[in-house]
Structures are given as C-alpha cells and as structure tokens.
Design an enzyme around this catalytic site. Sequence first.
Site, PDB file in Angstrom:
ATOM      1  N   CYS A  41      -6.344   0.112   5.366  1.00 31.29           N
ATOM      2  CA  CYS A  41      -6.515  -0.062   3.923  1.00 31.29           C
ATOM      3  C   CYS A  41      -5.885  -1.406   3.554  1.00 31.29           C
ATOM      4  O   CYS A  41      -5.738  -2.264   4.413  1.00 31.29           O
ATOM      5  CB  CYS A  41      -5.928   1.110   3.138  1.00 31.29           C
ATOM      6  SG  CYS A  41      -4.124   1.240   3.159  1.00 31.29           S
ATOM      7  N   ASN A  98      -1.320  -0.667   3.678  1.00 26.14           N
ATOM      8  CA  ASN A  98      -0.859   0.266   4.700  1.00 26.14           C
ATOM      9  C   ASN A  98       0.325   1.115   4.246  1.00 26.14           C
ATOM     10  O   ASN A  98       1.206   1.444   5.025  1.00 26.14           O
ATOM     11  CB  ASN A  98      -0.537  -0.490   5.996  1.00 26.14           C
ATOM     12  CG  ASN A  98      -0.331   0.413   7.204  1.00 26.14           C
ATOM     13  OD1 ASN A  98       0.545   0.148   8.007  1.00 26.14           O
ATOM     14  ND2 ASN A  98      -1.115   1.458   7.358  1.00 26.14           N
ATOM     15  N   CYS A 123      -0.516   3.677   1.515  1.00 26.48           N
ATOM     16  CA  CYS A 123      -1.118   4.820   0.812  1.00 26.48           C
ATOM     17  C   CYS A 123      -2.252   5.447   1.614  1.00 26.48           C
ATOM     18  O   CYS A 123      -2.067   6.428   2.318  1.00 26.48           O
ATOM     19  CB  CYS A 123      -1.655   4.410  -0.562  1.00 26.48           C
ATOM     20  SG  CYS A 123      -0.443   3.801  -1.717  1.00 26.48           S
ATOM     21  N   ARG A 124      -3.433   4.863   1.477  1.00 25.02           N
ATOM     22  CA  ARG A 124      -4.639   5.469   2.043  1.00 25.02           C
ATOM     23  C   ARG A 124      -4.635   5.544   3.563  1.00 25.02           C
ATOM     24  O   ARG A 124      -4.920   6.597   4.139  1.00 25.02           O
ATOM     25  CB  ARG A 124      -5.883   4.726   1.559  1.00 25.02           C
ATOM     26  CG  ARG A 124      -6.149   4.905   0.080  1.00 25.02           C
ATOM     27  CD  ARG A 124      -7.280   4.038  -0.400  1.00 25.02           C
ATOM     28  NE  ARG A 124      -6.821   2.655  -0.527  1.00 25.02           N
ATOM     29  CZ  ARG A 124      -7.586   1.649  -0.918  1.00 25.02           C
ATOM     30  NH1 ARG A 124      -8.851   1.862  -1.205  1.00 25.02           N
ATOM     31  NH2 ARG A 124      -7.101   0.427  -1.039  1.00 25.02           N
ATOM     32  N   SER A 125      -4.380   4.436   4.232  1.00 25.73           N
ATOM     33  CA  SER A 125      -4.464   4.474   5.699  1.00 25.73           C
ATOM     34  C   SER A 125      -3.380   5.340   6.335  1.00 25.73           C
ATOM     35  O   SER A 125      -3.675   6.046   7.303  1.00 25.73           O
ATOM     36  CB  SER A 125      -4.501   3.061   6.301  1.00 25.73           C
ATOM     37  OG  SER A 125      -3.389   2.305   5.948  1.00 25.73           O
ATOM     38  N   ASP A 161      -8.159   3.485  -4.335  1.00 23.15           N
ATOM     39  CA  ASP A 161      -6.742   3.165  -4.129  1.00 23.15           C
ATOM     40  C   ASP A 161      -5.899   3.916  -5.153  1.00 23.15           C
ATOM     41  O   ASP A 161      -6.018   3.675  -6.349  1.00 23.15           O
ATOM     42  CB  ASP A 161      -6.529   1.659  -4.279  1.00 23.15           C
ATOM     43  CG  ASP A 161      -5.132   1.210  -3.891  1.00 23.15           C
ATOM     44  OD1 ASP A 161      -4.260   2.069  -3.632  1.00 23.15           O
ATOM     45  OD2 ASP A 161      -4.913  -0.012  -3.840  1.00 23.15           O
TER      46      ASP A 161
END
Length: 163
Positions: free
Chosen positions: A9, A12, A14-16, A127
């Site tokens: 993401c 690095n 939150c999402r990933s 995000d």
Amino acid sequence: MTYRVCFVCTGNICRSPIAESVFRARVEEAGLDALVEVDSAGTGDWHEGEKADPRALSVLKEHGYALDHTARRFESSWFARLDLVIALDLGHLTALRRLAPTGEDAAKVRLLRSYDPAAGDDLDVPDPYYGGRDGFEECLEMVEEASSGLLAAVREDVEGQVT
C-alpha cells in the site's frame, strides 16, 4: 521452494499490514505456512521504521489476528525473489508496475480485490488512514473477502511448483 507474497500500500502502516496479517493466517490455516512466506511494504518511505497504525492493530486483534510489524519501503530489487506482489489500489498497481525491472516482474503485480468475485469493477481497498475506525473495519472486511480467492490462486501456484 518457498513461494513469496508481498502486499503493498502507500505507507505500509494500514492496508498492507492488515492484508499481510489476514493472509498469513489463511496460509497457516491451510497448512501452507512451510511453503508460503507473506510480508508487506509501502510504495513510499513516509512511515518507514514505524509500527502499524494502532487502529489497524486494534481491529486485527479484535478479529483474532496477530501482527508484529515494522513499516518499510518496497524496493525494485525485491521482484527477483517475489512470486506475487499484491497492490491494495490502482495507484499502487501502477507505481509497482513502473518500478518493475522487467515485463515478467510487472506481471507479478495484481490487485488484491481482483481475487474477490463479488468486488465487481471497484477493485481499490480505500485508505482508512484519514478516517475513523469504521474505515479499518471496512478494510479488514475487503481483505478477508479477497483472501479466499488469493489463497486458491497461491495454492495452485505452489502445487504447480512442487509437481
């Protein structure tokens, strides 16, 4: 031979990392953890060296996932050792494909939600960083929904390497 998957993401945090944690759990549940390595990175270095966002960690913990994570930036040289690079949105997909040294490396980059048949044409995981906790819950839900399809694809690739 180890099959390597990296989720990417922006920062690095939150999402990933959420995707890394969920997919690692799916790999372990499937008994593939000796064959599949899972990690994550960001397209930029804004949060390099930081832990995952506390909201991401909280949502993961509440849903039974574990994560020990330090943010890092994706490097072009990693393509050589990775089998699959999973982008969390179209911007990441574009950035990663531009970063790929070869066409073969660029072909390793896929959108996570492309593994969720119910996702339709909306393949971005939004995000959650600038929003509230509900965005992190939504992110987790999208990741979980795509993880089954991704696991099936990885299992097929791993079995293809073993035979």
